[in-house]
Write a protein that holds these residues in place. Structure first.
Motif, short mmCIF file in Angstrom:
data_model
loop_
_atom_site.label_atom_id
_atom_site.label_comp_id
_atom_site.label_asym_id
_atom_site.label_seq_id
_atom_site.Cartn_x
_atom_site.Cartn_y
_atom_site.Cartn_z
N VAL A 166 0.86 -1.18 0.00
CA VAL A 166 0.00 0.00 0.00
C VAL A 166 0.90 1.24 0.00
CG1 VAL A 166 -2.01 -0.99 1.16
CG2 VAL A 166 -0.13 -0.08 2.52
N LEU A 167 0.34 2.35 -0.47
CA LEU A 167 1.04 3.62 -0.41
C LEU A 167 0.33 4.50 0.61
CD1 LEU A 167 1.61 4.41 -4.21
CD2 LEU A 167 3.25 3.47 -2.57
N THR A 168 1.12 5.22 1.39
CA THR A 168 0.54 6.20 2.29
C THR A 168 1.45 7.42 2.25
OG1 THR A 168 -0.24 6.61 4.55
CG2 THR A 168 1.68 5.20 4.32
N ALA A 169 1.12 8.43 3.03
CA ALA A 169 1.94 9.65 3.04
C ALA A 169 1.91 10.24 4.43
CB ALA A 169 1.40 10.66 2.03
N ALA A 170 2.91 11.07 4.72
CA ALA A 170 2.96 11.71 6.03
C ALA A 170 3.52 13.11 5.89
CB ALA A 170 3.81 10.89 6.99
N ALA A 200 3.04 -4.03 -9.43
CA ALA A 200 2.02 -3.84 -10.47
C ALA A 200 0.63 -3.71 -9.87
CB ALA A 200 2.06 -5.02 -11.45
N ALA A 201 0.44 -4.31 -8.70
CA ALA A 201 -0.89 -4.28 -8.09
C ALA A 201 -1.19 -2.97 -7.36
CB ALA A 201 -1.03 -5.46 -7.12
N LEU A 202 -0.19 -2.08 -7.27
CA LEU A 202 -0.40 -0.81 -6.59
C LEU A 202 -1.40 0.05 -7.35
CD1 LEU A 202 3.19 0.31 -5.58
CD2 LEU A 202 1.29 -0.11 -4.03
N PRO A 203 -2.19 0.83 -6.66
CA PRO A 203 -3.10 1.75 -7.36
C PRO A 203 -2.29 2.74 -8.20
CG PRO A 203 -3.08 2.18 -4.98
CD PRO A 203 -2.30 0.94 -5.20
N LYS A 204 -2.78 3.02 -9.41
CA LYS A 204 -2.03 3.88 -10.32
C LYS A 204 -2.77 5.18 -10.57
CE LYS A 204 -1.43 -0.20 -12.48
NZ LYS A 204 -1.33 -0.92 -11.28
N THR A 205 -2.02 6.25 -10.73
CA THR A 205 -2.65 7.53 -11.08
C THR A 205 -2.93 7.55 -12.59
OG1 THR A 205 -0.53 8.57 -11.55
CG2 THR A 205 -1.33 8.74 -9.29
N TYR A 214 -1.19 6.95 -18.27
CA TYR A 214 -1.00 7.60 -19.57
C TYR A 214 0.45 7.48 -20.03
CZ TYR A 214 -0.82 11.07 -23.24
OH TYR A 214 -0.63 11.68 -24.44
N ALA A 215 1.38 7.57 -19.08
CA ALA A 215 2.80 7.50 -19.43
C ALA A 215 3.13 6.19 -20.10
CB ALA A 215 3.64 7.68 -18.17
#
Lengths: 471, 98
Positions: free
Chosen positions: A108-112, A456-461, A466-467
């Motif tokens: 998972v990705l998170t931020a702080a 690859a399973a990470l959520p993508k923007t 598009y890239a």
């Protein structure tokens, strides 16, 4: 697959649940900040307080007061309100403080808004002939087995090397009733004289009395062979003997079932260097240390480093550094932490650091055990030997990154953790440069291996999609 | 070579299979600790020269304890806890793909 609810963002993310991380997380949470603590292990404590809530070694005399001191820290953390995420491997941290964390095979990705890196130390590589044989382990590993699983060595056991941890594990083993065949002390004879000018502050550091008691107890019960100038682990599929020399003496052999090696610890630089945090070479501690301000803030905004990852200073100093980093984080986010007083924290930290120059000088590992030669394996993953590295230097290989291209050394799964210091020092020595000039491996995320499938399973923007697809 | 320090009757145990052997471990043990306690001589053989390796650091940094856990290769034995019914195989060289 992921039963843990990880939020999209936090005020503060702390990485590592050793003394620094526990203290920092406790204070941040108490200050009203949303706080998460990620840790790779399954239980709190880091390595120094490893398995403190669940160790099978319940007789408190075995591991001693310096271990059980961690209970207060752990309890305070447990009641602080900080979110604790064990078995969580942080494999990426960006300068924008986006965090990639792997949990039970999924990421998972998170931020702080603020990050405190508390990833501590690891044991300095000890590249001697045969150090890759089964039966040879680091002394820290042996101690972890005692703390976390109650395992004691069976058969003939030899400890070899130098540094406070070597004596501590010897003492803990003897307390637990284990037999030690010998302690091969590699502390160079000249170190005592070089440490002497730093003795006075050490006497008043609080570590002197306990340290002397411990040393005397070990020397009473275990044969200590000092002035060791060469070591070799011998065996085919498993270590059977250790060969050593005292001073300029002839080689002697001991039959062994276990050989535990240790020559100090060094900051675990993989995560901070991969973010791009500036480091410098410390000649005193013979390792890379991050460039930090008085609160532990690193060269990248919003990221601090506390604990032994900020430079080796021990568990107690780690706590106080953790608290300082927490105070700075709280202040930056418009909160304040009323207790403890900052002056008190600084006084305590100063007390813990007082004896360090003495310990650094006394236990400075010998060059011969840091800069191997011949067939000794340097990179355990890629099985690169010292002579291959030295030959590559002679061919014009200028630095650690080029060494990867020449020999693949440092490119295995451990990502240079077990060879990086050795490679830097070998290149510096053979090119007549300082380690600072030689530099270190260029580290990049993921700082721990994860599968391509997990990435690859990470959520993508949309921008990322598009890239690749142009659609 | 290791032995359990104080066989505590109150402790819960789990049974797993390691390298084809049925092994009893203490609940809470890591796979690497259980292997050392059971006297399993090595965890893996290296992809380069095929020599045997056993756990070296026990804290997740050296990658010498890589094993196959329930069919998944490249697991760090020192970071994975034992579970009842778990199957651990020694990793031979590089990780195989499923």
């Amino acid at each position: 697959m992921n039963p843990v609810a990880i939020r999209d963002s936090y005020d503060v993310a702390i990485i590592g649940a050793g003394p620094a991380g526990l203290a920092a997380a406790t204070l941040c949470a108490k200050g009203g900040l949303s706080t998460v603590l990620f840790d790779e292990q399954a239980s709190v404590g880091g390595q120094i307080f490893r398995a403190i809530e669940e160790t099978p070694v319940t007789d408190k005399r075995v591991l001693g007061a310096s271990y059980w001191r961690g209970m207060d820290l752990t309890r305070a953390f447990r009641s602080s309100g900080a979110q604790y995420v064990p078995e969580a491997t942080v494999w990426s941290l960006t300068p924008e403080r986006e965090i990639g964390v792997s949990l039970h095979g999924g990421s998972v990705l998170t931020a702080a808004r603020r990050v405190v890196i508390c990833t501590g130390a690891l044991e300095r590589p000890f590249p001697i002939p045969g150090w890759t044989l089964p039966g040879v382990m680091s002394a820290g590993a042996a101690q972890i087995l005692l703390k976390s699983a109650g395992l004691l060595p069976a058969g003939r056991t030899v400890l070899a090397g130098c540094g406070p941890l070597l004596w501590l594990i010897a003492w803990q083993y003897l307390n637990a009733g284990a037999q030690l065949s010998a302690i091969l002390d590699t502390t160079p004879a000249g170190n005592r004289a070089r440490a002497l000018p730093h003795l006075l502050p050490f006497l008043f550091s609080g570590y002197f009395r306990d340290g002397m008691k411990l040393l005397r107890a070990v020397k009473r019960e275990a044969p200590v062979i000092a002035d060791i100038t060469s070591l070799r682990a011998i065996g085919d599929d498993r270590v059977t003997h250790v060969e050593y020399r005292r001073g300029n003496g002839a080689a002697q052999r001991l039959a062994v079932d276990n050989l535990f090696l240790h020559q100090g610890v060094a900051p675990n630089v993989n995560l901070p260097m991969a973010v791009g945090i500036k480091h410098r070479w410390s000649d005193e501690q013979l390792c890379w240390v991050p460039v930090l301000d008085a609160y532990g803030n690193a060269s990248i905004d919003g990221i601090a480093i506390a604990g032994d990852g900020a430079g080796i200073a021990g568990a107690e100093a780690a706590e106080w550094r953790g608290r300082l980093a927490a105070m700075a984080a709280a202040r930056a986010l418009g909160r304040s932490v009323p207790d403890p007083e900052e002056t008190h924290v600084r006084d305590e930290l100063a007390r813990c650091l007082r004896g360090r120059p003495f310990l650094d000088a006394l236990y400075r590992p010998a060059r011969i055990f840091r800069q191997p030669s011949g067939d000794t394996v340097v990179c355990r993953c890629e099985e690169t030997t010292a002579s291959q590295i030295i030959d590559a230097i002679a061919l014009g290989c200028p630095g650690p990154n080029q060494m990867k291209v020449f020999l693949r050394c440092g490119m295995g799964p451990c990502q240079g953790r077990l060879c990086g210091l050795t490679v830097t020092e070998l290149i510096a020595e053979h090119r007549g440069l300082s380690p600072q000039e030689v530099g270190y491996y260029r580290l990049r995320p993921p700082v721990k291996p994860i599968t391509v499938g997990e990435l690859a399973a990470l959520p993508k923007t949309d921008a990322a999609l598009y890239a690749v697809t142009r659609m | 070579m290791f032995q359990r320090s104080q066989p505590d009757k109150a402790e819960r145990t789990v049974t797993l299979t390691i390298d084809g052997r049925s092994v009893t471990a203490r609940e809470g043990d890591t796979v690497a600790a259980a292997m050392l306690a059971a006297g399993i001589p090595h965890c893996r053989t290296t992809p380069i020269s095929g020599v045997p390796r056993a756990p070296y650091c026990m804290m997740g940094v050296c990658f010498d304890c890589l094993v196959v856990v329930d069919g998944v290769g490249n697991r760090q034995g020192c970071l994975v806890r034992v579970r009842d019914g778990m199957t651990v195989e020694l990793q031979s060289g590089k990780r195989g793909l499923p």
